[in-house]
Design an enzyme around this catalytic site. Structure first.
Site, mmCIF file in Angstrom:
data_model
loop_
_atom_site.group_PDB
_atom_site.id
_atom_site.type_symbol
_atom_site.label_atom_id
_atom_site.label_comp_id
_atom_site.label_asym_id
_atom_site.label_seq_id
_atom_site.Cartn_x
_atom_site.Cartn_y
_atom_site.Cartn_z
ATOM 1 N N ILE A 150 -8.088 -9.674 -11.117
ATOM 2 C CA ILE A 150 -8.730 -9.297 -12.187
ATOM 3 C C ILE A 150 -10.344 -8.956 -12.135
ATOM 4 O O ILE A 150 -11.042 -10.199 -11.356
ATOM 5 C CB ILE A 150 -8.412 -10.426 -13.269
ATOM 6 N N ASN A 188 1.658 3.060 -2.823
ATOM 7 C CA ASN A 188 0.934 4.047 -3.667
ATOM 8 C C ASN A 188 -0.315 4.448 -3.064
ATOM 9 O O ASN A 188 -0.659 5.930 -3.089
ATOM 10 C CB ASN A 188 0.679 3.039 -5.046
ATOM 11 N N HIS A 209 0.981 0.865 -13.022
ATOM 12 C CA HIS A 209 1.627 -0.304 -13.319
ATOM 13 C C HIS A 209 3.078 0.031 -13.472
ATOM 14 O O HIS A 209 3.455 0.993 -14.116
ATOM 15 C CB HIS A 209 0.986 -1.102 -14.821
ATOM 16 N N MET A 238 -4.503 -7.078 -6.718
ATOM 17 C CA MET A 238 -3.984 -8.192 -7.656
ATOM 18 C C MET A 238 -5.103 -8.951 -8.097
ATOM 19 O O MET A 238 -4.758 -10.223 -8.313
ATOM 20 C CB MET A 238 -2.896 -8.948 -6.773
ATOM 21 N N GLY A 265 0.481 -1.284 0.003
ATOM 22 C CA GLY A 265 0.085 -0.004 -0.010
ATOM 23 C C GLY A 265 0.731 1.350 0.103
ATOM 24 O O GLY A 265 0.477 2.319 0.628
ATOM 25 N N ASN A 274 -5.171 2.553 -12.663
ATOM 26 C CA ASN A 274 -4.346 1.416 -11.933
ATOM 27 C C ASN A 274 -2.829 2.087 -12.391
ATOM 28 O O ASN A 274 -2.505 2.954 -13.252
ATOM 29 C CB ASN A 274 -4.494 0.434 -12.909
#
Ligand code: GRF
Length: 209
Positions: free
Chosen positions: A95, A17, A112, A93, A15, A110
Site C-alpha cells: 500500500i 499480467n 484486481h 502487494m 508477473g 491496477n
C-alpha cells in the site's frame, strides 16, 4: 503516431499480467512503452522475464526503510529517474504512502481479480466463493489513496461454477485479466491523450468462458 507514454510496471511476484503488458507494448501501434519494472521483492519471478526482454528492473525492499513514507520516497525517486509517466500495478502487494498516492493519482492503474467494488483487498476469489456469487471477474481500475476504490477502467466477467475452488476460479479470472489489462492501458492512455470523444476501442467485455 504520437510519442509513446512511458509506463513503469510495479510487481511483487509472478508477473503474468506484467508479461501481457510487455508483449502488448511490442506492437508498433501500442501507445505505451514499458520503461522499467519495479519490485519490492528480490525474489519476484517476473523480474527475470523483464530482464530477458531487456527492460530495466529495480528492486527496493521496504525492509530497508523505517517508514512507509521513506520507502515510497525511494520508489518515487526510482520512477522519476526512469522518466515514468504512468504506473501499472500488476500484483504489487504494498500500500502506498498517502503522499506518493496523491502525487501519482490519475497516473496509476491496477488490476484486481474481482468485479469491484465487490471483494476488495486480499483473496477476492475466495471472498466471491464465500459470498456464493454466480458471476466473478476482474477489474482494471485507477489507483487512488483508498485501497481498491479508484474508478474502474475496464471489467470482465466470468461464471462461478458449483465445482469451483479458489484455485480454479482464480485461473479462470486470470485468463480474462490477461485480456483486459493491455486493452485498459491502451484505452486509458488514449483517453488521456485525445479526450473522451476520440477514444478508440471503448468496449466493455464479458467472456462466457
Ligand atoms: C493477479 O490476480 C492480479 O489481479 C492481482 O494479483 C495477481 C497477480 O498475478 N492483483 P501476476 O503476478 O500478474 O501473475
Amino acid at each position: 503516431m504520437s510519442a509513446k507514454t512511458k509506463v513503469a510496471i510495479l510487481i511483487s511476484g509472478r508477473g503474468s499480467n506484467m508479461r501481457t503488458l510487455i508483449q502488448a507494448a511490442k506492437q508498433e501501434d501500442y501507445p505505451a512503452e514499458i520503461i522499467g519494472v519495479f519490485s519490492n521483492r528480490a525474489d519476484a519471478a517476473g523480474l527475470e522475464f523483464a530482464q530477458s526482454e531487456n527492460i530495466q528492473t529495480a528492486v527496493i525492499s521496504q525492509k530497508d526503510f523505517d517508514s512507509r513514507e521513506s520507502f515510497c520516497e525511494a520508489l518515487d525517486a526510482q520512477l522519476e529517474a526512469w522518466g515514468a509517466e504512468l504506473l501499472a500495478h500488476a500484483g504489487y502487494m504494498r500500500i502506498h504512502a498517502d503522499g506518493f498516492a496523491q502525487k501519482w493519482t490519475g497516473k496509476m492503474l491496477n488490476i484486481h481479480p474481482s468485479l469491484l467494488p465487490s471483494f476488495k483487498g486480499l483473496h477476492p476469489q475466495q471472498q466471491a466463493l464465500d459470498a456464493g456469487v454466480k458471476i466473478a471477474g476482474a477489474t482494471v481500475h485507477e489507483v487512488t489513496p483508498e485501497l481498491d476504490a479508484g474508478p474502474p477502467v475496464l471489467q470482465a466477467a466470468v461464471p462461478v461454477l458449483d465445482s469451483d475452488n479458489a484455485e480454479s476460479l482464480s485461473a479462470r479470472i486470470l485468463k480474462v485479466e490477461h485480456q483486459i489489462y493491455p486493452l485498459a492501458l491502451k484505452q486509458f492512455i488514449e483517453k488521456r491523450t485525445n479526450g473522451d470523444s476520440e477514444t478508440a476501442d471503448q468496449t466493455n467485455l464479458i467472456w462466457p468462458n
